[in-house]
Motif scaffolding. Structure first.
Motif: not given
Length: 72
Positions: A46-57
């Motif tokens: 996240w950058q502040g309140g903005r979602f940027v990316a996700v990674k999942v295991a």
């Protein structure tokens, strides 16, 4: 430069703040996004309140062959 923060989301929904770092762009932040994941945990960037990316295991699926190689 902006601050980017990693949050770990556990299977039970618990949120755990992770590392934070500065990057010039989203692309640079995503390149640096290398969280240490444990099984069935999601890491969000996240950058502040903005979602940027996700990674999942995820748990590795066991192969099911229907029989054992040693069975006659």
């Amino acid at each position: 430069m902006a601050v980017y923060r990693i949050y770990l989301v556990h299977p039970d929904g618990a949120l755990e703040p992770g590392d934070a770092y500065y990057s010039r762009t989203d692309a640079e932040a995503v390149e640096r996004f290398q969280p240490k994941l444990v099984e069935d945990t999601r890491a969000e960037l996240w950058q502040g309140g903005r979602f940027v990316a996700v990674k999942v295991a995820r748990r590795q699926a066991e192969a099911f062959l229907g029989h054992h190689a040693n069975d006659a």
